[in-house]
Write an enzyme that holds these catalytic residues in place. Structure first.
Site, PDB file in Angstrom:
ATOM      1  N   CYS A 114       0.814  -1.225   0.000  1.00  0.00           N
ATOM      2  CA  CYS A 114       0.000   0.000   0.000  1.00  0.00           C
ATOM      3  C   CYS A 114       0.845   1.272   0.000  1.00  0.00           C
ATOM      4  CB  CYS A 114      -0.942   0.009   1.195  1.00  0.00           C
ATOM      5  SG  CYS A 114      -2.032  -1.415   1.214  1.00  0.00           S
ATOM      6  N   HIS A 254      -3.030   7.220   2.294  1.00  0.00           N
ATOM      7  CA  HIS A 254      -3.480   5.900   1.849  1.00  0.00           C
ATOM      8  C   HIS A 254      -4.808   5.604   2.536  1.00  0.00           C
ATOM      9  CE1 HIS A 254      -3.984   1.748   1.150  1.00  0.00           C
ATOM     10  NE2 HIS A 254      -3.609   1.372   2.353  1.00  0.00           N
ATOM     11  N   ASN A 284     -10.043  -0.190   0.534  1.00  0.00           N
ATOM     12  CA  ASN A 284      -8.575  -0.112   0.456  1.00  0.00           C
ATOM     13  C   ASN A 284      -8.121  -0.659  -0.905  1.00  0.00           C
ATOM     14  OD1 ASN A 284      -5.819  -0.548   0.676  1.00  0.00           O
ATOM     15  ND2 ASN A 284      -5.917  -1.359   2.755  1.00  0.00           N
TER      16      ASN A 284
HETATM   17  C1  COA Z   1      -9.873  -5.408  10.232  1.00  0.00           C
HETATM   18  C2  COA Z   1     -10.469  -4.475  11.268  1.00  0.00           C
HETATM   19  C3  COA Z   1     -11.538  -3.600  10.637  1.00  0.00           C
HETATM   20  C4  COA Z   1     -11.119  -5.308  12.358  1.00  0.00           C
HETATM   21  O1  COA Z   1     -11.625  -4.446  13.363  1.00  0.00           O
HETATM   22  P1  COA Z   1     -11.296  -4.738  14.892  1.00  0.00           P
HETATM   23  O2  COA Z   1     -12.010  -3.715  15.661  1.00  0.00           O
HETATM   24  O3  COA Z   1      -9.808  -4.795  15.030  1.00  0.00           O
HETATM   25  O4  COA Z   1     -11.968  -6.121  15.083  1.00  0.00           O
HETATM   26  P2  COA Z   1     -11.306  -7.486  15.592  1.00  0.00           P
HETATM   27  O5  COA Z   1     -10.382  -8.010  14.555  1.00  0.00           O
HETATM   28  O6  COA Z   1     -10.773  -7.286  16.983  1.00  0.00           O
HETATM   29  O7  COA Z   1     -12.591  -8.385  15.634  1.00  0.00           O
HETATM   30  C5  COA Z   1     -13.691  -8.071  16.512  1.00  0.00           C
HETATM   31  C6  COA Z   1     -14.797  -9.038  16.215  1.00  0.00           C
HETATM   32  O8  COA Z   1     -15.408  -8.713  14.970  1.00  0.00           O
HETATM   33  C7  COA Z   1     -15.487  -9.879  14.153  1.00  0.00           C
HETATM   34  N1  COA Z   1     -15.412  -9.494  12.738  1.00  0.00           N
HETATM   35  C8  COA Z   1     -14.311  -9.405  11.948  1.00  0.00           C
HETATM   36  N2  COA Z   1     -14.687  -9.037  10.716  1.00  0.00           N
HETATM   37  C9  COA Z   1     -16.029  -8.869  10.734  1.00  0.00           C
HETATM   38  C10 COA Z   1     -16.977  -8.494   9.766  1.00  0.00           C
HETATM   39  N3  COA Z   1     -16.638  -8.181   8.498  1.00  0.00           N
HETATM   40  N4  COA Z   1     -18.275  -8.426  10.128  1.00  0.00           N
HETATM   41  C11 COA Z   1     -18.659  -8.727  11.399  1.00  0.00           C
HETATM   42  N5  COA Z   1     -17.794  -9.097  12.349  1.00  0.00           N
HETATM   43  C12 COA Z   1     -16.496  -9.167  12.023  1.00  0.00           C
HETATM   44  C13 COA Z   1     -14.315 -10.740  14.588  1.00  0.00           C
HETATM   45  O9  COA Z   1     -14.542 -12.079  14.254  1.00  0.00           O
HETATM   46  C14 COA Z   1     -14.325 -10.507  16.083  1.00  0.00           C
HETATM   47  O10 COA Z   1     -15.332 -11.334  16.634  1.00  0.00           O
HETATM   48  P3  COA Z   1     -15.119 -12.029  18.079  1.00  0.00           P
HETATM   49  O11 COA Z   1     -14.956 -10.886  19.023  1.00  0.00           O
HETATM   50  O12 COA Z   1     -16.354 -12.811  18.233  1.00  0.00           O
HETATM   51  O13 COA Z   1     -13.871 -12.845  17.925  1.00  0.00           O
HETATM   52  C15 COA Z   1      -9.363  -3.587  11.916  1.00  0.00           C
HETATM   53  O14 COA Z   1      -8.497  -4.381  12.692  1.00  0.00           O
HETATM   54  C16 COA Z   1      -8.567  -2.841  10.909  1.00  0.00           C
HETATM   55  O15 COA Z   1      -9.067  -1.944  10.297  1.00  0.00           O
HETATM   56  N6  COA Z   1      -7.266  -3.182  10.743  1.00  0.00           N
HETATM   57  C17 COA Z   1      -6.396  -2.593   9.805  1.00  0.00           C
HETATM   58  C18 COA Z   1      -6.655  -3.233   8.482  1.00  0.00           C
HETATM   59  C19 COA Z   1      -6.037  -2.500   7.358  1.00  0.00           C
HETATM   60  O16 COA Z   1      -6.442  -1.434   7.028  1.00  0.00           O
HETATM   61  N7  COA Z   1      -5.047  -3.132   6.763  1.00  0.00           N
HETATM   62  C20 COA Z   1      -4.377  -2.658   5.626  1.00  0.00           C
HETATM   63  C21 COA Z   1      -3.322  -1.708   6.041  1.00  0.00           C
HETATM   64  S1  COA Z   1      -2.561  -1.107   4.600  1.00  0.00           S
END
Ligand code: COA
Length: 343
Positions: A114, A254, A284
């Site tokens: 990215c 980004h 993204n």
């Molecule tokens: C991916 C992201 C949105 C997840 O959000 P989060 O608040 O960290 O959520 P978590 O990973 O802790 O998961 C929380 C819960 O939501 C659930 N969950 C994950 N994806 C889900 C979705 N699409 N819909 C519903 N629930 C979801 C998980 O299973 C977890 O459930 P549990 O508590 O029963 O285990 C977040 O971590 C994020 O934005 N990360 C950066 C990703 C990114 O931009 N990467 C590229 C960088 S260039």
């Protein structure tokens, strides 16, 4: 006299097919409300079956060349920043070079995930400053939706497809790319990976059965790293350019997700209106995201010669980087180019 590298043309392309959060509710156990709250994404674009990273890149590049009033044969170097190339071999940049007819250009790919557009600006501007190229076409294009597991709700809701391109051109004035800051830390913890398909884990029936050709991410850890490093690298690039945050016209980051962008904006103590955001409509799009966002920004409002922009990114690798631009006097560059031709 040292040259600087100025952007003289830009273009972008988004596929026509829109995949909304409600469409995703049919595929995985998720909801529009969860996706919007956790990511700020409302919809993303998905490439048509006959579209590829190169074909989208070619459309964006043609638009950038047209805006720069340049012919393909006037380009000295084509760089394609992408994590999702058409093939391992040949390089996507070569396919773009061929389809455009950049007959006088070298071509190579660059993979900084990215952060690819920032790394591409760094490389392109160095070629120009060192005198090895006068005009560089930098294309950032991604077909990330082909590399997500559509059964993994933690990743498939995040990514989209698209392309952006810029033409960078030599200028004797202090304009264009003023500074670049880059950083990296090899992802030995495997926070954000596509495991299979390379020399470490060649494609086999087993890798396909294990879905090892799809992206895997530990989102929470990536999130924290992204905010910390985007804020830090932005400050470094600004300091190198001898500028302060109030002197910026806009920050074009980004577009990973809205929470990362808001946290970065707060870490920088930046007014919200200075951050350009389009993640709600694209998700993204990896290396393409800043180029796409910049294209939308430039097409939607007037920009003055001398305006300052900060571009900042974080991505797989892990990589991060920032670039400060001073908007160049494009009309003067085009005029000087025409005078040289007629001389
Ligand atoms: C991916 C992201 C949105 C997840 O959000 P989060 O608040 O960290 O959520 P978590 O990973 O802790 O998961 C929380 C819960 O939501 C659930 N969950 C994950 N994806 C889900 C979705 N699409 N819909 C519903 N629930 C979801 C998980 O299973 C977890 O459930 P549990 O508590 O029963 O285990 C977040 O971590 C994020 O934005 N990360 C950066 C990703 C990114 O931009 N990467 C590229 C960088 S260039």
């Amino acid at each position: 006299m040292m040259n600087h590298a100025a952007i003289t043309g830009w273009g972008s392309y988004s596929p026509t097919r829109i995949l909304s959060n409600h469409d995703l509710e049919e595929l995985v156990d998720t909801s529009d409300a969860w996706i919007r709250t956790r990511t700020g994404i409302g919809e993303r674009r998905v490439a048509a079956p006959d579209e590829t990273t190169s074909s989208m890149g070619v459309i964006a590049a043609r638009r950038a060349l047209e805006r720069a009033e340049l012919l393909p044969r006037e380009i000295d170097l084509v760089i394609c920043a992408s994590t999702t190339p058409d093939h391992l071999l040949p390089a996507t940049a070569c396919l773009i070079q061929q389809q455009l007819g950049c007959t006088q250009a070298g071509a190579f790919d660059l993979n900084a995930a990215c952060s690819g557009f920032i790394y591409g600006l760094a490389v392109a501007s160095q070629f120009i400053q060192g005198g090895a190229a006068r005009r560089v076409l930098l294309v950032s294009s991604e077909t990330l939706t082909r590399f997500v597991n559509w059964q993994d709700r933690s990743t498939c809701v995040l990514f989209g497809d698209g392309a952006g391109a810029v033409v960078l051109e030599a200028t004797p004035h202090c304009e264009g790319v003023l500074s670049v800051a880059l950083g990296s830390r090899g992802d030995i913890e495997r926070m954000l990976v596509i495991e299979a398909g390379g020399s470490a884990l060649p494609a086999s029936a087993d890798t396909v059965a294990r879905k090892a050709h799809y992206m895997k991410m530990r989102g929470n850890e990536v999130f924290k790293m992204a905010v910390r490093n985007m804020a830090q690298t932005a400050k470094e690039a600004l300091a190198k350019a001898n500028l302060t945050l109030p002197e910026l016209t806009a920050v074009i980051p980004h577009q990973a997700n809205l929470r990362i962008l808001t946290a970065t904006q707060e870490a920088l103590d930046l007014p919200a209106e200075k951050m350009f955001i389009n993640v709600d409509r694209h998700g993204n799009t990896g290396a393409a995201s800043i180029a796409l966002a910049m294209g939308e920004f430039l097409d939607s409002r007037p920009v003055q010669v001398g305006d300052h922009f900060l571009l900042v990114a974080f991505g797989g690798g892990l990589t991060w980087g920032a670039c400060v631009l001073r908007w160049a006097d494009i009309a003067a560059i085009v005029r000087r180019r025409a005078q040289k031709l007629s001389a």
